[in-house]
Design a protein around this motif. Structure first.
Motif, PDB file in Angstrom:
ATOM      1  N   GLY A 125       0.822  -1.206   0.000  1.00  0.00           N
ATOM      2  CA  GLY A 125       0.000   0.000   0.000  1.00  0.00           C
ATOM      3  C   GLY A 125       0.852   1.250   0.000  1.00  0.00           C
ATOM      4  N   VAL A 126       0.360   2.290  -0.677  1.00  0.00           N
ATOM      5  CA  VAL A 126       1.021   3.595  -0.703  1.00  0.00           C
ATOM      6  C   VAL A 126      -0.056   4.650  -0.482  1.00  0.00           C
ATOM      7  N   TRP A 127       0.228   5.607   0.398  1.00  0.00           N
ATOM      8  CA  TRP A 127      -0.712   6.697   0.666  1.00  0.00           C
ATOM      9  C   TRP A 127      -0.009   8.026   0.476  1.00  0.00           C
ATOM     10  N   LEU A 128      -0.654   8.932  -0.222  1.00  0.00           N
ATOM     11  CA  LEU A 128      -0.122  10.270  -0.440  1.00  0.00           C
ATOM     12  C   LEU A 128      -1.032  11.254   0.282  1.00  0.00           C
ATOM     13  N   ASN A 129      -0.482  11.923   1.281  1.00  0.00           N
ATOM     14  CA  ASN A 129      -1.266  12.842   2.120  1.00  0.00           C
ATOM     15  C   ASN A 129      -2.554  12.185   2.602  1.00  0.00           C
ATOM     16  N   GLY A 130      -2.444  10.914   2.967  1.00  0.00           N
ATOM     17  CA  GLY A 130      -3.554  10.181   3.548  1.00  0.00           C
ATOM     18  C   GLY A 130      -4.438   9.447   2.568  1.00  0.00           C
ATOM     19  N   ALA A 131      -4.286   9.702   1.263  1.00  0.00           N
ATOM     20  CA  ALA A 131      -5.114   9.051   0.251  1.00  0.00           C
ATOM     21  C   ALA A 131      -4.332   7.929  -0.424  1.00  0.00           C
ATOM     22  N   ARG A 132      -4.972   6.778  -0.598  1.00  0.00           N
ATOM     23  CA  ARG A 132      -4.282   5.670  -1.255  1.00  0.00           C
ATOM     24  C   ARG A 132      -3.883   6.082  -2.664  1.00  0.00           C
ATOM     25  N   ALA A 133      -2.643   5.748  -3.041  1.00  0.00           N
ATOM     26  CA  ALA A 133      -2.084   6.275  -4.277  1.00  0.00           C
ATOM     27  C   ALA A 133      -1.668   5.186  -5.254  1.00  0.00           C
ATOM     28  N   SER A 134      -2.000   5.407  -6.505  1.00  0.00           N
ATOM     29  CA  SER A 134      -1.534   4.583  -7.618  1.00  0.00           C
ATOM     30  C   SER A 134      -0.362   5.303  -8.279  1.00  0.00           C
ATOM     31  N   GLU A 135       0.288   4.632  -9.221  1.00  0.00           N
ATOM     32  CA  GLU A 135       1.347   5.288  -9.980  1.00  0.00           C
ATOM     33  C   GLU A 135       0.789   6.480 -10.763  1.00  0.00           C
ATOM     34  N   GLY A 136      -0.438   6.327 -11.244  1.00  0.00           N
ATOM     35  CA  GLY A 136      -1.065   7.418 -11.969  1.00  0.00           C
ATOM     36  C   GLY A 136      -1.222   8.656 -11.106  1.00  0.00           C
ATOM     37  N   LEU A 137      -1.695   8.476  -9.887  1.00  0.00           N
ATOM     38  CA  LEU A 137      -1.868   9.605  -8.980  1.00  0.00           C
ATOM     39  C   LEU A 137      -0.522  10.251  -8.659  1.00  0.00           C
ATOM     40  N   LEU A 138       0.470   9.429  -8.317  1.00  0.00           N
ATOM     41  CA  LEU A 138       1.793   9.972  -7.999  1.00  0.00           C
ATOM     42  C   LEU A 138       2.356  10.756  -9.179  1.00  0.00           C
ATOM     43  N   ASN A 139       2.301  10.158 -10.363  1.00  0.00           N
ATOM     44  CA  ASN A 139       2.869  10.815 -11.539  1.00  0.00           C
ATOM     45  C   ASN A 139       2.092  12.058 -11.945  1.00  0.00           C
ATOM     46  N   SER A 140       0.787  12.072 -11.670  1.00  0.00           N
ATOM     47  CA  SER A 140       0.003  13.263 -12.007  1.00  0.00           C
ATOM     48  C   SER A 140       0.462  14.463 -11.187  1.00  0.00           C
ATOM     49  N   HIS A 141       0.858  14.226  -9.939  1.00  0.00           N
ATOM     50  CA  HIS A 141       1.367  15.318  -9.109  1.00  0.00           C
ATOM     51  C   HIS A 141       2.742  15.769  -9.583  1.00  0.00           C
ATOM     52  N   VAL A 142       3.546  14.834 -10.071  1.00  0.00           N
ATOM     53  CA  VAL A 142       4.863  15.205 -10.602  1.00  0.00           C
ATOM     54  C   VAL A 142       4.701  16.123 -11.814  1.00  0.00           C
ATOM     55  N   VAL A 143       3.882  15.709 -12.775  1.00  0.00           N
ATOM     56  CA  VAL A 143       3.759  16.508 -14.005  1.00  0.00           C
ATOM     57  C   VAL A 143       3.067  17.834 -13.757  1.00  0.00           C
ATOM     58  N   ALA A 144       2.221  17.885 -12.719  1.00  0.00           N
ATOM     59  CA  ALA A 144       1.552  19.148 -12.391  1.00  0.00           C
ATOM     60  C   ALA A 144       2.565  20.216 -11.992  1.00  0.00           C
ATOM     61  N   GLU A 145       3.662  19.794 -11.375  1.00  0.00           N
ATOM     62  CA  GLU A 145       4.704  20.749 -10.988  1.00  0.00           C
ATOM     63  C   GLU A 145       5.417  21.351 -12.199  1.00  0.00           C
ATOM     64  N   TYR A 146       5.221  20.734 -13.357  1.00  0.00           N
ATOM     65  CA  TYR A 146       5.800  21.255 -14.598  1.00  0.00           C
ATOM     66  C   TYR A 146       4.735  21.877 -15.494  1.00  0.00           C
ATOM     67  N   GLY A 147       3.518  22.016 -14.952  1.00  0.00           N
ATOM     68  CA  GLY A 147       2.441  22.660 -15.693  1.00  0.00           C
ATOM     69  C   GLY A 147       1.932  21.859 -16.868  1.00  0.00           C
ATOM     70  N   VAL A 148       1.973  20.521 -16.757  1.00  0.00           N
ATOM     71  CA  VAL A 148       1.566  19.654 -17.860  1.00  0.00           C
ATOM     72  C   VAL A 148       0.323  18.851 -17.463  1.00  0.00           C
ATOM     73  N   PRO A 149      -0.755  18.932 -18.245  1.00  0.00           N
ATOM     74  CA  PRO A 149      -1.970  18.190 -17.915  1.00  0.00           C
ATOM     75  C   PRO A 149      -1.922  16.736 -18.395  1.00  0.00           C
ATOM     76  N   VAL A 150      -2.575  15.849 -17.645  1.00  0.00           N
ATOM     77  CA  VAL A 150      -2.786  14.473 -18.086  1.00  0.00           C
ATOM     78  C   VAL A 150      -4.006  14.492 -18.997  1.00  0.00           C
ATOM     79  N   VAL A 151      -3.830  14.096 -20.261  1.00  0.00           N
ATOM     80  CA  VAL A 151      -4.918  14.216 -21.234  1.00  0.00           C
ATOM     81  C   VAL A 151      -5.533  12.881 -21.635  1.00  0.00           C
ATOM     82  N   LEU A 152      -4.829  11.768 -21.368  1.00  0.00           N
ATOM     83  CA  LEU A 152      -5.325  10.449 -21.761  1.00  0.00           C
ATOM     84  C   LEU A 152      -4.817   9.411 -20.787  1.00  0.00           C
ATOM     85  N   VAL A 153      -5.695   8.465 -20.409  1.00  0.00           N
ATOM     86  CA  VAL A 153      -5.308   7.326 -19.559  1.00  0.00           C
ATOM     87  C   VAL A 153      -5.909   6.070 -20.163  1.00  0.00           C
TER      88      VAL A 153
END
Length: 277
Positions: A125-153
């Motif tokens: 299990g992995v939790w980010l700020n208390g919420a269970r996290a997938s690789e998608g969630l973790l990576n979405s926060h990484v790309v947000a710091e570069y101002g890039v939107p996730v457009v397709l999954v």
């Protein structure tokens, strides 16, 4: 317009069990074609949608799985390991307008085909700020710091559901429906390629850089299947035991958080014995 594709394999068309994604097995060799078909369909869709450039970042295991020779000649691919941002390498250069998570899956300890987070096992299990996290969630926060939107999954149906939480506006394509961790109702590659291509074409309209999101601090908590792994993880500075088989750490940015996460999982994976974990 430049699109980055982060390409993982567990969520690819037809993939349902470990041998499908473990390099060197006959099943992996077969599934490489299915994986490549999904990625190439996304490439074609983005180009049809108006993208000028599509860069693929190999994000699975050895990061040497996609068949380069079967990709559209207009695409380029980062292949190989030991990259600064691992699964989303390439987003940090300031020229990416949108990112696609192709072949993604759900997180460790949750339902989903081949569900895991970075490690195939050991990490439960992995939790980010208390919420269970997938690789998608973790990576979405990484790309947000570069101002890039996730457009397709793309991935199984539960991966698409998970993506609603971190990229609600992104186009989603379910290439299979979850039955168990090692079983799924699979669509044919001809159908999934058409679906992914159409979704990518639509998703191009969602691309566009925005102001980087600084959302820290980020606290990650990781749970392992054995106590010695949590102890080993504390070798990484800033990581501390937070409970039975659990560790936690806090980082000011997601860039720092994901790099610490990679360090922890690398050390932990090297501390697993073949039979007893």
């Amino acid at each position: 317009m430049k699109i980055l594709i982060s390409a993982d394999m567990e969520g690819a068309t037809g993939v349902t069990w470990p041998a499908d994604v473990l390099p060197g097995t006959p099943q992996w060799e077969r599934c490489r074609s299915l994986f490549t078909s999904d990625v190439d369909a996304a490439v074609l869709g983005f180009l049809e949608g108006g993208a000028d450039e599509v860069l693929i970042n190999e994000a699975h295991w050895s990061m040497r799985n996609l068949l380069l020779e079967r990709l559209d000649e207009r695409a380029q691919m980062i292949t190989g390991r030991h990259k600064s941002l691992s699964m989303v390498e390439g987003v940090q250069h300031g020229d990416v307008d949108g990112i696609a998570f192709v072949g993604y899956h759900t997180g460790a300890g949750t339902e989903g085909v081949l569900a895991h987070t970075y490690l195939a096992n050991s990490l439960t299990g992995v939790w980010l700020n208390g919420a269970r996290a997938s690789e998608g969630l973790l990576n979405s926060h990484v790309v947000a710091e570069y101002g890039v939107p996730v457009v397709l999954v793309t991935g199984d149906d539960l991966t698409c559901k998970d993506a609603e939480g971190y990229a609600p506006e992104a186009r989603k394509v379910a290439v299979k429906d979850h039955v168990s961790r090692y079983a799924a109702v699979c669509r044919t590659p001809a159908r999934t390629a058409a679906d992914i291509r159409a979704a990518a074409k639509e998703a191009t309209a969602l691309a566009g850089r925005y102001e980087p999101v600084v959302g820290g601090p980020f606290t990650l908590e990781l749970e392992f299947d054995a106590t010695h792994l949590s102890e080993v993880a504390t070798v990484v500075p800033g990581v501390a035991v937070s409970g039975e088989r659990r560790v936690t750490y806090t980082s000011g940015t997601m860039y720092e958080a994901i790099r610490t996460f990679k360090a922890v999982t690398t050390i932990v994976s090297a501390s697993v014995e073949e039979q007893y974990g």
